[in-house]
Write a protein that holds these residues in place. Structure first.
Motif, PDB file in Angstrom:
ATOM      1  N   SER A 144      -4.367   5.266  -2.514  1.00 47.53           N
ATOM      2  CA  SER A 144      -3.449   4.528  -3.370  1.00 47.53           C
ATOM      3  C   SER A 144      -4.220   3.504  -4.180  1.00 47.53           C
ATOM      4  O   SER A 144      -5.425   3.332  -4.046  1.00 47.53           O
ATOM      5  CB  SER A 144      -2.393   3.832  -2.531  1.00 47.53           C
ATOM      6  OG  SER A 144      -3.007   2.783  -1.821  1.00 47.53           O
ATOM      7  N   ASP A 145      -3.463   2.827  -5.005  1.00 49.54           N
ATOM      8  CA  ASP A 145      -4.025   1.831  -5.909  1.00 49.54           C
ATOM      9  C   ASP A 145      -4.857   0.778  -5.174  1.00 49.54           C
ATOM     10  O   ASP A 145      -5.996   0.498  -5.518  1.00 49.54           O
ATOM     11  CB  ASP A 145      -2.869   1.170  -6.672  1.00 49.54           C
ATOM     12  CG  ASP A 145      -3.390   0.243  -7.734  1.00 49.54           C
ATOM     13  OD1 ASP A 145      -4.471   0.542  -8.274  1.00 49.54           O
ATOM     14  OD2 ASP A 145      -2.730  -0.767  -8.012  1.00 49.54           O
ATOM     15  N   ILE A 151       0.857  -1.186   0.000  1.00 50.06           N
ATOM     16  CA  ILE A 151       0.000   0.000   0.000  1.00 50.06           C
ATOM     17  C   ILE A 151       0.894   1.238   0.000  1.00 50.06           C
ATOM     18  O   ILE A 151       1.964   1.236   0.622  1.00 50.06           O
ATOM     19  CB  ILE A 151      -0.937  -0.029   1.227  1.00 50.06           C
ATOM     20  CG1 ILE A 151      -2.024   1.035   1.117  1.00 50.06           C
ATOM     21  CG2 ILE A 151      -0.190   0.116   2.521  1.00 50.06           C
ATOM     22  CD1 ILE A 151      -3.070   0.907   2.192  1.00 50.06           C
ATOM     23  N   ILE A 152       0.490   2.258  -0.726  1.00 51.29           N
ATOM     24  CA  ILE A 152       1.272   3.504  -0.773  1.00 51.29           C
ATOM     25  C   ILE A 152       0.433   4.611  -0.152  1.00 51.29           C
ATOM     26  O   ILE A 152      -0.679   4.895  -0.619  1.00 51.29           O
ATOM     27  CB  ILE A 152       1.636   3.885  -2.220  1.00 51.29           C
ATOM     28  CG1 ILE A 152       2.338   2.701  -2.910  1.00 51.29           C
ATOM     29  CG2 ILE A 152       2.524   5.126  -2.242  1.00 51.29           C
ATOM     30  CD1 ILE A 152       2.328   2.813  -4.424  1.00 51.29           C
ATOM     31  N   LEU A 153       0.953   5.210   0.926  1.00 51.51           N
ATOM     32  CA  LEU A 153       0.249   6.363   1.499  1.00 51.51           C
ATOM     33  C   LEU A 153       0.854   7.625   0.897  1.00 51.51           C
ATOM     34  O   LEU A 153       2.079   7.764   0.842  1.00 51.51           O
ATOM     35  CB  LEU A 153       0.390   6.389   3.023  1.00 51.51           C
ATOM     36  CG  LEU A 153      -0.334   5.279   3.778  1.00 51.51           C
ATOM     37  CD1 LEU A 153      -0.242   5.539   5.273  1.00 51.51           C
ATOM     38  CD2 LEU A 153      -1.787   5.161   3.346  1.00 51.51           C
ATOM     39  N   SER A 161      -9.085   1.743   7.230  1.00 54.94           N
ATOM     40  CA  SER A 161      -8.978   2.918   8.089  1.00 54.94           C
ATOM     41  C   SER A 161      -7.565   2.946   8.641  1.00 54.94           C
ATOM     42  O   SER A 161      -7.068   1.959   9.173  1.00 54.94           O
ATOM     43  CB  SER A 161      -9.986   2.832   9.232  1.00 54.94           C
ATOM     44  OG  SER A 161      -9.760   1.671   9.975  1.00 54.94           O
ATOM     45  N   ILE A 162      -6.887   4.049   8.459  1.00 50.89           N
ATOM     46  CA  ILE A 162      -5.484   4.148   8.864  1.00 50.89           C
ATOM     47  C   ILE A 162      -5.270   5.444   9.617  1.00 50.89           C
ATOM     48  O   ILE A 162      -5.765   6.511   9.224  1.00 50.89           O
ATOM     49  CB  ILE A 162      -4.562   4.118   7.622  1.00 50.89           C
ATOM     50  CG1 ILE A 162      -4.705   2.770   6.917  1.00 50.89           C
ATOM     51  CG2 ILE A 162      -3.117   4.380   8.001  1.00 50.89           C
ATOM     52  CD1 ILE A 162      -4.041   2.715   5.582  1.00 50.89           C
ATOM     53  N   THR A 163      -4.565   5.355  10.756  1.00 51.34           N
ATOM     54  CA  THR A 163      -4.270   6.582  11.488  1.00 51.34           C
ATOM     55  C   THR A 163      -3.364   7.452  10.635  1.00 51.34           C
ATOM     56  O   THR A 163      -2.440   6.958  10.001  1.00 51.34           O
ATOM     57  CB  THR A 163      -3.559   6.271  12.816  1.00 51.34           C
ATOM     58  OG1 THR A 163      -2.435   5.477  12.501  1.00 51.34           O
ATOM     59  CG2 THR A 163      -4.464   5.544  13.768  1.00 51.34           C
ATOM     60  N   ASN A 164      -3.614   8.749  10.672  1.00 46.97           N
ATOM     61  CA  ASN A 164      -2.853   9.624   9.786  1.00 46.97           C
ATOM     62  C   ASN A 164      -1.462   9.951  10.319  1.00 46.97           C
ATOM     63  O   ASN A 164      -0.717  10.691   9.714  1.00 46.97           O
ATOM     64  CB  ASN A 164      -3.614  10.904   9.484  1.00 46.97           C
ATOM     65  CG  ASN A 164      -3.775  11.743  10.725  1.00 46.97           C
ATOM     66  OD1 ASN A 164      -3.459  11.288  11.837  1.00 46.97           O
ATOM     67  ND2 ASN A 164      -4.263  12.955  10.555  1.00 46.97           N
ATOM     68  N   ALA A 206       3.857   9.555   4.768  1.00 45.80           N
ATOM     69  CA  ALA A 206       3.625   9.067   3.415  1.00 45.80           C
ATOM     70  C   ALA A 206       4.725   8.091   3.042  1.00 45.80           C
ATOM     71  O   ALA A 206       5.876   8.246   3.466  1.00 45.80           O
ATOM     72  CB  ALA A 206       3.630  10.231   2.435  1.00 45.80           C
ATOM     73  N   GLY A 207       4.396   7.082   2.305  1.00 44.35           N
ATOM     74  CA  GLY A 207       5.408   6.107   1.931  1.00 44.35           C
ATOM     75  C   GLY A 207       4.797   4.757   1.627  1.00 44.35           C
ATOM     76  O   GLY A 207       3.573   4.623   1.527  1.00 44.35           O
TER      77      GLY A 207
END
Lengths: 316, 372
Positions: B253-254, B244-246, B262-265, B269-270
Motif C-alpha cells: 500500500s501507499d 494502511i491498506i492491505l 512485517s505483517i502476518t498474512n 485485505a482491507g
C-alpha cells in the motif's frame, strides 16, 4: 555613514541637557505630581464643598446658639452638649435608637442568612425565589412605607384582618408605643433584606463545594457543617454586612418620617429624626448640630467596637 | 478492604450515559489508578464510589457488602481532593482533627491520631499554622494527614498532585506510594496524567467515552494496548498511527511503499491502522534511499524527538539519541526497528502485534514481508 556620525553628537547633547536639568534641581516626578493634582482635584473639590465643609461647620455650630436662618448668634461652649445629656427626651431617643439599631441588625443578618442558605438549594423554581428575595433592593422607601402602612392599618390592614379572622384583638401597630417600634423594625428589616440576601448569597456560593464533600465523607452532620464550615467561611462577609447594616440603621430616616413621624409619644423618635425636627421644624440649628456630632461619635464608636470584637473572629 | 464495581453506570437524564457498565474488582491494599482525558467521567466515578453522588445503575461492594445506597460515612473511606479542601480558618492540627471532632471522638484519641498522621507526613513543626501560611506541597500533605487520621482503609484521591509544580509532583508521587504501602491502604487514584498512573499504580483503568477501555498493569497497557486510544494515551512521545491498506494481491500500500512493515498474512485485505512507537523507528541519514524529510527536532537532553514527513506526507515522531547530528529539511531514510501494532480501521481493536495475534489465534510467525 551619516547616521553613525550623527549619533555620538546626539548622545553628547542629550547627556548635557540631562546634567543641566539635574544641576538646576530638576524633579523628574514633578509632572506626576501635577497629574495627581489634576486627577484628584475635581473629587477633592466636591468632597470639600459637600462633605468636609459641612462637617466642620456642624462641629462649629454645635458650640453656638443660632437664629432660625442657621446663623450662629451666641457662643455657648459645651452648653448644648450638657443640655442634651440632661434632657430626658434626648436620652429616651438615644435608647430607642439603640434598641432599633440592634434589633434591625440582628434580624437583618439572621433572616438574610437563612434566606441565602435556603436559596442555595438546587430545587425547581429557585431562580424565582432568588429574585423575590433580592427584590426589595429595587423598592424605594416611600413605596415601602405606603406598603407597610397598608399592612399595619388598624381597620383595613392585612394584619388586622388576619388577627380578626383568627379571633384575636387587632393590634394598633402604629399608635401604641411598643408596637410602633416593632412595626418600624419589621419594615426596616424587610427593606434591608434584599441587599443582605444578595451579599450573603454571593458569599455562600463562593465557599468551595469540596469543603462540604470532605465533611460529608467524614460523616459530619448538616448543622455541624453550617456552624463549623459555612459560618466561618463567610465570616468576613458577615462582618462587612453587620457594619453596613449598623451604620445604615443609625441613619434611618425615611421610613420613620413616613410611617410614624417619630410618634407615638416620641417612641420612634430616633436620633436622626430628632436632628431633622430640631433643625428644620424648630429652627434650632445649634442644638441639631450638637446632636449630629454626638451621632457621628456614637457611630464611630460602635464601628470601632465592632472592628475590635469581630476582627478576632474573622480569622483568615 | 476490597472494592468491587459491578456494571456501574451514571446518567443525569436517563438516556445519555456519562459512564456505562464499569466493572472492576480492586483488591485489598491495591493501588488502583483511574486515568483518562478531562471530561471522561473519572472524577464522577470516584465520587460515586465515595457516595457523594448517587449511582444510576449497577452495584458497588466494599468487602463484599453492598454499599450502593449507603451514605459516604458508612462506606468507611476517606478522600483527598484536588484543591485539598482545607479549612482556611483552622490551623493544620484542627484541619486534620476536623472530622474526628465532628464525630465527637474523645480528645486524647484525637491527639494521638493527629500527631501520628502529622508525623507520617513530616508536618509536626507546622501544626499551628494556617493553610494560607503553607506552601502547595505542605497543604497537600495536610490533606494526606487528614485522610490518614480518619483511619479508613480505603482512600480515594482526586488528582491530588495536579496543583503542584513538576518537581514537587515527582517527590509527592513516591511519598504517596510509600504511605500507601506502609499503611496498607486500598487506594483509588484519579489522574489525567499517564505518567503518574504508570509510575504509581499496581493496575490502571483507562477511561474514555464513558467506558473502561482497558484495565491492566502499566506494562501490559504499554505493551498490548487494547485500542488506539489507549495506545496513544500511554507513552511519551505519542505512538505514531498510520492508515494502511492491505491488498488481496499483496501489492504494497501507499504507506508501505515508504515504510517497511512485517505483517502476518492472516489479516484479510482491507483498511487498518498501524501503530509504531517513536522508539521503534530509526533514522539513517547516510543512506541513499531516502523516504522522509526532517521537519522539526525537539531536543530533550538524552534524546531528541525528530518530526519527519514521509514522502506520502504522513507525519512521524521518531526518538533518536540527541548526539545524532540531524538538521531540519534534511532528507533521511526512516525504518521500523521494533514492535508495531495493527489496529482495526476504527481503532477500536488491537488485531496484531508484530509477534503474532493477540486474540489467541495460532499463527505466530510473520509470514509476509512487505517492503518498498
Amino acid at each position: 555613514m551619516e547616521t553613525q556620525a550623527k549619533n555620538p553628537n546626539f548622545n553628547i547633547a542629550s547627556k548635557k541637557k540631562k546634567s543641566a536639568e539635574l544641576s538646576l534641581g530638576y524633579n523628574p516626578y514633578a509632572k506626576d505630581k501635577l497629574y495627581a493634582v489634576l486627577f484628584l482635584g475635581p473629587s477633592l473639590l466636591i468632597l470639600a464643598l459637600f462633605v468636609f465643609y459641612p462637617m466642620l461647620r456642624t462641629i462649629y455650630l454645635s458650640f453656638f446658639l443660632t437664629n432660625n436662618l442657621g446663623k450662629p448668634t451666641v457662643f455657648v461652649g459645651l452648653k448644648n452638649y450638657f443640655a442634651l445629656f440632661s434632657s430626658n427626651a434626648y436620652i429616651n431617643s438615644l435608647i430607642a435608637t439603640l434598641v432599633y439599631v440592634i434589633a434591625v441588625s440582628i434580624f437583618t443578618i439572621a433572616i438574610g442568612l437563612v434566606l441565602a442558605q435556603a436559596a442555595t438549594k438546587k430545587v425547581a423554581g429557585i431562580n424565582f425565589f432568588r429574585t423575590i428575595f433580592s427584590a426589595t433592593m429595587g423598592v424605594s422607601v416611600s413605596v415601602a412605607a405606603i406598603f407597610w402602612l397598608f399592612i399595619f392599618n388598624p381597620s383595613v390592614g392585612l394584619l388586622s384582618q388576619l388577627f380578626t379572622a383568627l379571633n384575636l384583638t387587632p393590634i394598633n401597630w402604629l399608635t401604641e408605643p411598643g408596637w410602633a417600634m416593632t412595626a418600624i423594625v419589621i419594615s426596616t428589616v424587610w427593606m434591608n433584606l434584599g441587599f443582605t440576601f444578595l451579599i450573603f448569597f454571593g458569599a455562600l456560593q463562593s465557599v468551595p463545594y469540596t469543603l462540604y464533600e470532605a465533611a460529608q465523607i467524614e460523616g459530619v452532620s448538616k448543622s455541624y457543617q453550617f456552624f463549623h464550615i459555612t459560618l466561618p467561611m463567610i465570616s468576613p462577609t458577615i462582618f462587612f454586612v453587620s457594619i453596613i447594616t449598623l451604620i445604615e440603621s443609625f441613619k434611618s430616616f425615611g421610613l420613620i418620617d413616613l410611617m410614624t413621624a417619630g410618634g407615638p409619644n416620641n417612641a420612634t423618635n430616633l436620633l436622626v429624626y430628632r436632628i431633622y425636627q430640631d433643625a428644620f421644624l424648630n429652627g434650632n440649628y445649634g442644638l441639631a448640630s450638637t446632636e449630629s456630632v454626638i451621632l457621628a461619635v456614637i457611630i464611630a464608636l460602635f464601628t470601632f467596637i465592632q472592628f475590635k470584637v469581630l476582627e478576632k473572629r474573622v480569622t483568615y | 478492604m476490597s472494592i468491587e464495581l459491578i456494571n456501574i453506570s451514571k446518567t443525569y437524564n436517563g438516556s445519555d450515559f456519562i459512564l456505562s457498565d464499569i466493572s472492576v474488582k480492586i483488591a485489598t491494599g491495591e493501588f488502583f489508578a483511574i486515568v483518562g482525558p478531562s471530561g471522561c467521567g473519572k472524577s464522577t466515578l470516584l465520587r460515586m464510589i465515595a457516595g457523594l453522588i448517587p449511582i444510576s445503575n449497577g452495584q458497588l461492594k466494599i468487602d463484599d457488602k453492598d454499599v450502593t445506597n449507603l451514605p459516604p460515612q458508612e462506606r468507611a473511606l476517606t478522600m483527598v481532593f484536588q484543591n485539598y479542601a482545607l479549612f482556611p480558618f483552622l490551623n493544620v492540627k484542627d484541619n486534620v482533627a476536623f472530622g474526628l471532632k465532628a464525630r465527637k471522638m474523645n480528645s486524647s484519641e484525637i491527639n494521638t491520631r493527629v500527631n501520628h498522621a502529622l508525623e507520617l507526613v513530616n508536618l509536626t513543626d507546622f501544626s499551628e499554622r494556617k493553610p494560607g501560611e503553607l506552601s502547595g506541597g505542605q497543604r497537600q500533605r495536610v490533606a494526606l494527614a487528614r485522610a490518614i487520621a480518619s483511619d479508613a482503609k480505603i482512600c480515594l484521591m482526586d488528582e491530588p498532585l495536579s496543583n503542584l509544580d513538576a518537581q514537587l509532583r515527582n517527590k509527592m508521587r513516591s511519598e504517596i506510594r510509600e504511605l500507601q504501602q506502609k499503611l496498607g491502604l486500598t487506594l483509588i487514584y484519579v489522574t489525567h496524567d499517564q505518567v503518574e498512573a504508570m509510575t504509581m499504580a499496581d493496575r490502571i483503568m483507562v477511561l474514555n467515552d464513558a467506558k473502561a477501555q482497558q484495565i491492566d498493569s502499566a506494562s501490559n497497557i504499554y505493551d498490548t494496548p487494547s485500542n488506539t486510544f489507549v495506545a496513544s494515551f500511554f507513552g511519551t512521545p505519542q505512538m505514531n498511527l498510520l492508515p494502511i491498506i492491505l491488498k488481496e494481491n499483496k501489492q504494497p500500500s501507499d504507506v508501505e511503499t515508504n515504510l517497511k512493515f512485517s505483517i502476518t498474512n492472516s489479516l484479510k485485505a482491507g483498511n487498518y491502522l498501524v501503530g509504531v512507537r517513536p522508539n521503534a523507528l530509526a533514522i539513517d541519514e547516510v543512506s541513499s534511499k531516502t523516504n522522509a524529510i526532517v521537519t522539526n527536532i525537539e531536543y530533550l537532553g538524552t534524546h531528541s524527538i525528530v518530526h519527519a514527513q514521509l514522502d506520502n506526507s504522513l507525519e512521524l515522531r521518531i526518538e533518536v539519541s540527541s548526539t545524532r547530528n540531524l538538521s531540519t529539511t534534511e532528507r533521511v531514510s526512516v525504518s521500523v526497528t521494533g514492535n508495531h501494532y495493527i489496529f482495526s480501521e476504527d481503532g477500536q481493536k488491537l488485531l496484531n502485534t508484530n509477534g503474532g495475534y493477540t486474540d489467541g489465534n495460532a499463527s505466530q510467525e510473520p509470514q509476509l514481508q512487505h517492503s518498498i
